[in-house]
Design an enzyme around this catalytic site. Structure first.
Site, PDB file in Angstrom:
ATOM      1  N   LYS A 228      17.682  -1.367  -5.531  1.00 18.38           N
ATOM      2  CA  LYS A 228      18.927  -1.866  -4.933  1.00 18.38           C
ATOM      3  C   LYS A 228      18.510  -3.039  -4.047  1.00 18.38           C
ATOM      4  CE  LYS A 228      23.142  -0.156  -2.736  1.00 18.38           C
ATOM      5  NZ  LYS A 228      24.151  -0.742  -3.619  1.00 18.38           N
TER       6      LYS A 228
HETATM    7  N1  PMP Z   1      25.811   0.040  -9.549  1.00 17.51           N
HETATM    8  C1  PMP Z   1      25.699  -0.888  -8.593  1.00 17.51           C
HETATM    9  C2  PMP Z   1      25.329  -2.275  -8.987  1.00 17.51           C
HETATM   10  C3  PMP Z   1      25.937  -0.556  -7.262  1.00 17.51           C
HETATM   11  O1  PMP Z   1      25.838  -1.474  -6.299  1.00 17.51           O
HETATM   12  C4  PMP Z   1      26.309   0.762  -6.931  1.00 17.51           C
HETATM   13  C5  PMP Z   1      26.587   1.124  -5.509  1.00 17.51           C
HETATM   14  N2  PMP Z   1      25.436   1.491  -4.818  1.00 17.51           N
HETATM   15  C6  PMP Z   1      26.414   1.701  -7.964  1.00 17.51           C
HETATM   16  C7  PMP Z   1      26.158   1.309  -9.265  1.00 17.51           C
HETATM   17  C8  PMP Z   1      26.761   3.118  -7.684  1.00 17.51           C
HETATM   18  O2  PMP Z   1      25.682   3.748  -7.066  1.00 17.51           O
HETATM   19  P1  PMP Z   1      25.873   4.946  -6.059  1.00 17.51           P
HETATM   20  O3  PMP Z   1      26.725   5.936  -6.743  1.00 17.51           O
HETATM   21  O4  PMP Z   1      24.506   5.449  -5.835  1.00 17.51           O
HETATM   22  O5  PMP Z   1      26.506   4.399  -4.842  1.00 17.51           O
END
Ligand code: PMP
Length: 304
Positions: free
Chosen positions: A158
Site C-alpha cells: 500500500k
Molecule cells: N484496493 C485498493 C487500491 C485500496 O486502496 C483499498 C483500501 N485500502 C482496497 C483495495 C481495500 O482494502 P482494505 O479492505 O484492506 O481496506
C-alpha cells in the site's frame, strides 16, 4: 476534515496544527512511502479498532516490499494507535491513517540513506462513498486507466506511489458523472476499484477476482469469511467487463468504502438497480462484526 487534537509522530503526540514536515521530505518528491487506512468504530462498549493487527502487519509488509526499514515494531505501532485514540477522546467513528515515510536529509532517487519517519493521524469520518451510496448503491465507470501491472508496480504494497493510478482513475470517473472507477488489469480482466475490491453475484454465487492486481484487501477477506459462514457459494476467479454488465448484483469492499452496493456500471443497470439481497445480507453482517454485535468476531476488535 474534522480536526482532532493530536497526531502521533515518531513516538510523540503533537498538536494537530503543528504536525508538519520539511518541504524536502523525500517521500513528497518521489512517492516512496507506505500507509494504511484503518477504522475504529464506536461500539456499545466504546471505541474499538477493527483488525488492528492485520492492518499493522500489512503496513510493515508494505515497507518491506518497498525497501523502507520501518523505525517501529508491530507491537509499538499497535500501542501507538491506541495511545493516539485515547488522547483524542473521540466520540464517533474514526478513520486512522498511519504513514511510514522517508524524511528530510537526502535528495536524489537513492532513498536508502534517507531517515525513516512514522506518523499516525486519526479523525472522525463518516462513510467514504456516502450514506446514500451505502443504502442505494453508487454509479461506477470502467476506467480508461489500466491498473498498475504487476510487471511494473508492486500492488501488495500500500505504497503512496501506487495511488497516482487510483487518483487519475477516480478523477476521470467523477468528471464523467460517476462516483467511482473500476480498473481493468493489463489483460482486460477486472482488477479493483480506485480504493476498493470488487465483487459480483451471479445466480446466487459470490465472485471476486484473485489479488493478482489488487491490494490484499482486509475487508474482502472479512466478507469472504462471512459469506462462507452464511453458506453462500464463492468463486475466486477472473471477471470480464461483460460479465459485470450482466451480473445480478455488484458491490465494492474496503475499509473506507465498507460494503458499498453498485447500481450501475457504464450506464448498464446492475440487477434491478438497487442494493441486491446478498449484498444487503453481507453488508449487515459486516456492520454487525465491526460494531461488535457478532460475538464470534469480537476478537477482531481492539478496544482502546
Ligand atoms: N484496493 C485498493 C487500491 C485500496 O486502496 C483499498 C483500501 N485500502 C482496497 C483495495 C481495500 O482494502 P482494505 O479492505 O484492506 O481496506
Amino acid at each position: 476534515m474534522d480536526k482532532a487534537q493530536f497526531i502521533w509522530m515518531d513516538g510523540k503526540l503533537v498538536a494537530w496544527d503543528d504536525a508538519k514536515v520539511h518541504i524536502l521530505t523525500h517521500t513528497l518528491h518521489y512517492g516512496n512511502g507506505v500507509f494504511e487506512g484503518t477504522r475504529a468504530y464506536m461500539t456499545k462498549e466504546g471505541l474499538a479498532v477493527f483488525k488492528l493487527k492485520e492492518h499493522t502487519k500489512r503496513l510493515l509488509n508494505s515497507a518491506k516490499i518497498t525497501r523502507i526499514k520501518a523505525n517501529f515494531s508491530q507491537e509499538e505501532l499497535e500501542q501507538a494507535h491506541l495511545e493516539l485514540l485515547r488522547a483524542n477522546r473521540f466520540t464517533a467513528n474514526v478513520y486512522i491513517r498511519p504513514l511510514i515515510y522517508l524524511g528530510y536529509g537526502v535528495m536524489g532517487l537513492n532513498h536508502i540513506q534517507a531517515p525513516v519517519n512514522t506518523a499516525i493521524a486519526a479523525w472522525q469520518w463518516g462513510s467514504y462513498l456516502g450514506d446514500e451510496g451505502l443504502e442505494n448503491g453508487i454509479r461506477v465507470k470502467i476506467s480508461s486507466f489500466t491498473r498498475n501491472p504487476a510487471k511494473s508496480m508492486m500492488g501488495k504494497a500500500k505504497s503512496a506511489a501506487n495511488y497516482l493510478n487510483s487518483q487519475m482513475a477516480k478523477y476521470e470517473a467523477l468528471e464523467a458523472g460517476y462516483e467511482e472507477a473500476l480498473l481493468l488489469d493489463d489483460e482486460g480482466f477486472i482488477a479493483e476499484g480506485s480504493g476498493e475490491c470488487f465483487f459480483i453475484v451471479r445466480n446466487g454465487t459470490l465472485i471476486t477476482p484473485p489479488n493478482d492486481t489488487s491490494l490484499e484487501s482486509i475487508t474482502q477477506a472479512t466478507v469472504l469469511d462471512l459469506a462462507k459462514e452464511a453458506g453462500i457459494p464463492i468463486e475466486r476467479r477472473r471477471i470480464t467487463r461483460d460479465e459485470v454488465y450482466i451480473a445480478d448484483e455488484a458491490f465494492f469492499t474496503g475499509t473506507a468504502a465498507e460494503v458499498t452496493p453498485i447500481k450501475d456500471v457504464d450506464n448498464y443497470v446492475i440487477g434491478d438497480g438497487k442494493r441486491g439481497s446478498i449484498t444487503r445480507q453481507l453488508q449487515e453482517a459486516y456492520f454487525d462484526v465491526v460494531y461488535g454485535r457478532n460475538p464470534k468476531y469480537k476478537h477482531l476488535l481492539t478496544f482502546i
